[in-house]
Design a protein around this motif. Structure first.
Motif, PDB file in Angstrom:
ATOM      1  N   ILE A  17       0.853  -1.198   0.000  1.00  0.00           N
ATOM      2  CA  ILE A  17       0.000   0.000   0.000  1.00  0.00           C
ATOM      3  C   ILE A  17       0.887   1.247   0.000  1.00  0.00           C
ATOM      4  O   ILE A  17       1.805   1.367   0.819  1.00  0.00           O
ATOM      5  CB  ILE A  17      -0.914   0.054   1.254  1.00  0.00           C
ATOM      6  N   LYS A  20      -1.187   7.719   1.259  1.00  0.00           N
ATOM      7  CA  LYS A  20      -1.152   9.166   1.009  1.00  0.00           C
ATOM      8  C   LYS A  20      -1.378   9.874   2.348  1.00  0.00           C
ATOM      9  O   LYS A  20      -2.509   9.926   2.843  1.00  0.00           O
ATOM     10  CB  LYS A  20      -2.254   9.543   0.012  1.00  0.00           C
ATOM     11  N   ARG A  57     -10.299  10.817   8.979  1.00  0.00           N
ATOM     12  CA  ARG A  57      -9.806  12.028   8.310  1.00  0.00           C
ATOM     13  C   ARG A  57     -10.932  12.806   7.632  1.00  0.00           C
ATOM     14  O   ARG A  57     -10.798  14.011   7.389  1.00  0.00           O
ATOM     15  CB  ARG A  57      -8.666  11.679   7.342  1.00  0.00           C
ATOM     16  N   ASP A 118     -11.226  11.995   3.053  1.00  0.00           N
ATOM     17  CA  ASP A 118      -9.937  12.493   2.571  1.00  0.00           C
ATOM     18  C   ASP A 118      -9.563  11.889   1.230  1.00  0.00           C
ATOM     19  O   ASP A 118      -8.998  12.559   0.380  1.00  0.00           O
ATOM     20  CB  ASP A 118      -8.821  12.273   3.605  1.00  0.00           C
ATOM     21  N   LEU A 119      -9.919  10.601   1.036  1.00  0.00           N
ATOM     22  CA  LEU A 119      -9.377   9.897  -0.128  1.00  0.00           C
ATOM     23  C   LEU A 119     -10.363   8.870  -0.650  1.00  0.00           C
ATOM     24  O   LEU A 119     -10.978   8.129   0.126  1.00  0.00           O
ATOM     25  CB  LEU A 119      -8.059   9.222   0.304  1.00  0.00           C
ATOM     26  N   LEU A 120     -10.512   8.830  -1.983  1.00  0.00           N
ATOM     27  CA  LEU A 120     -11.334   7.807  -2.643  1.00  0.00           C
ATOM     28  C   LEU A 120     -10.404   6.758  -3.232  1.00  0.00           C
ATOM     29  O   LEU A 120      -9.584   7.067  -4.112  1.00  0.00           O
ATOM     30  CB  LEU A 120     -12.177   8.456  -3.746  1.00  0.00           C
ATOM     31  N   THR A 122     -11.098   2.377  -3.451  1.00  0.00           N
ATOM     32  CA  THR A 122     -12.010   1.469  -4.167  1.00  0.00           C
ATOM     33  C   THR A 122     -13.452   1.961  -4.157  1.00  0.00           C
ATOM     34  O   THR A 122     -14.292   1.447  -4.887  1.00  0.00           O
ATOM     35  CB  THR A 122     -12.007   0.071  -3.531  1.00  0.00           C
ATOM     36  N   GLY A 124     -15.562   1.598  -1.648  1.00  0.00           N
ATOM     37  CA  GLY A 124     -16.414   0.795  -0.762  1.00  0.00           C
ATOM     38  C   GLY A 124     -16.900   1.563   0.459  1.00  0.00           C
ATOM     39  O   GLY A 124     -18.070   1.444   0.849  1.00  0.00           O
ATOM     40  N   THR A 125     -16.020   2.353   1.053  1.00  0.00           N
ATOM     41  CA  THR A 125     -16.388   3.113   2.252  1.00  0.00           C
ATOM     42  C   THR A 125     -17.464   4.151   1.932  1.00  0.00           C
ATOM     43  O   THR A 125     -18.487   4.248   2.621  1.00  0.00           O
ATOM     44  CB  THR A 125     -15.149   3.831   2.832  1.00  0.00           C
ATOM     45  N   LEU A 149      -7.703   8.146  -6.107  1.00  0.00           N
ATOM     46  CA  LEU A 149      -6.791   7.214  -6.771  1.00  0.00           C
ATOM     47  C   LEU A 149      -7.505   6.714  -8.022  1.00  0.00           C
ATOM     48  O   LEU A 149      -8.271   5.749  -7.984  1.00  0.00           O
ATOM     49  CB  LEU A 149      -6.414   6.062  -5.831  1.00  0.00           C
TER      50      LEU A 149
HETATM   51  P1  AMP Z   1     -11.999   2.819  -0.124  1.00  0.00           P
HETATM   52  O1  AMP Z   1     -13.184   2.327   0.661  1.00  0.00           O
HETATM   53  O2  AMP Z   1     -11.236   1.695  -0.749  1.00  0.00           O
HETATM   54  O3  AMP Z   1     -12.380   3.888  -1.126  1.00  0.00           O
HETATM   55  O4  AMP Z   1     -10.976   3.444   0.912  1.00  0.00           O
HETATM   56  C1  AMP Z   1     -11.179   4.708   1.391  1.00  0.00           C
HETATM   57  C2  AMP Z   1     -10.760   4.883   2.818  1.00  0.00           C
HETATM   58  O5  AMP Z   1      -9.533   4.244   3.124  1.00  0.00           O
HETATM   59  C3  AMP Z   1     -10.569   6.353   3.116  1.00  0.00           C
HETATM   60  O6  AMP Z   1     -11.149   6.644   4.390  1.00  0.00           O
HETATM   61  C4  AMP Z   1      -9.064   6.555   3.116  1.00  0.00           C
HETATM   62  O7  AMP Z   1      -8.667   7.400   4.166  1.00  0.00           O
HETATM   63  C5  AMP Z   1      -8.481   5.176   3.300  1.00  0.00           C
HETATM   64  N1  AMP Z   1      -7.430   4.856   2.292  1.00  0.00           N
HETATM   65  C6  AMP Z   1      -7.516   3.910   1.317  1.00  0.00           C
HETATM   66  N2  AMP Z   1      -6.404   3.855   0.586  1.00  0.00           N
HETATM   67  C7  AMP Z   1      -5.576   4.812   1.076  1.00  0.00           C
HETATM   68  C8  AMP Z   1      -4.258   5.280   0.703  1.00  0.00           C
HETATM   69  N3  AMP Z   1      -3.558   4.744  -0.311  1.00  0.00           N
HETATM   70  N4  AMP Z   1      -3.717   6.290   1.434  1.00  0.00           N
HETATM   71  C9  AMP Z   1      -4.422   6.847   2.456  1.00  0.00           C
HETATM   72  N5  AMP Z   1      -5.641   6.462   2.832  1.00  0.00           N
HETATM   73  C10 AMP Z   1      -6.224   5.442   2.168  1.00  0.00           C
END
Ligand code: AMP
Length: 169
Positions: A17, A20, A57, A118-120, A122, A124-125, A149
């Motif tokens: 991983i 960021k 975050r 803070d960040l998108l 996959t 899923g969240t 991403l």
């Molecule tokens: P997802 O559900 O896969 O979109 O993941 C989003 C959540 O995981 C967010 O709350 C992010 O803070 C965290 N996250 C996932 N990947 C990263 C990454 N490469 N760097 C920082 N935070 C991440």
């Protein structure tokens, strides 16, 4: 300019991983100001009453944005953290599942809600967060992120809601 404040941390929290890290961005007065101003420019404030942020975050950026725009803030939290009656949503992780929760009275039916994290990655969240807000009758008007991403195509899971990010990798 704000991309200069994102720190890449390889192999955190586990191998493979590229994390960021937004703490240098938060630490910089100009970086923080420009981030919140940029997020504010990307939304239409008349369309929502509340900003909803996802632990943890999403709380930082969501609350700052809500204050900047004169809106209220609603937290979506990890299981067992919210003291009052909750709605729960489960979602798939790479290995296993996770859950997030919202207070049942956090959003009134028909209220417009801007979703913030803070960040998108996959998606899923945020997909689960959208379900929670909709369960309460809320109307998500957009999803705002500091970072997206692009190669993970998370926005495909958020179809029907405008998605905006300040930085793309
Ligand atoms: P997802 O559900 O896969 O979109 O993941 C989003 C959540 O995981 C967010 O709350 C992010 O803070 C965290 N996250 C996932 N990947 C990263 C990454 N490469 N760097 C920082 N935070 C991440």
């Amino acid at each position: 300019m704000i991309h200069e404040y994102i720190r890449d941390v390889p192999d955190f929290p586990k191998k493979g991983i590229l994390f960021k890290d937004v703490t240098p961005l938060l630490q910089s007065p100009a970086g923080l100001r420009e981030t919140i101003a940029g997020m504010a420019r990307s939304v239409e404030p008349a369309t929502f009453d509340l900003v909803c942020g996802i632990e943890s975050r999403g709380f930082i950026f969501g609350t700052a944005l809500a204050h900047h725009l004169g809106k209220g803030f609603v937290p979506i939290r990890k299981p067992g953290k919210l003291p009052w009656k909750t709605e729960t949503e489960s979602y798939q992780l790479e290995y296993g599942t996770d859950r997030i929760e919202i207070h049942q009275d956090a959003v009134r039916p028909g209220q417009g809600v801007l979703m913030v994290d803070d960040l998108l990655a996959t998606g899923g969240t945020m997909e689960a967060a959208l379900k929670l807000v909709r369960k309460l009758g809320g109307k998500p008007v957009g999803c705002s992120f500091v970072i997206e991403l692009d190669f993970l195509a998370g926005r495909k899971r958020l179809e029907g809601v405008p998605v905006h990010a300040l930085l793309h990798y």
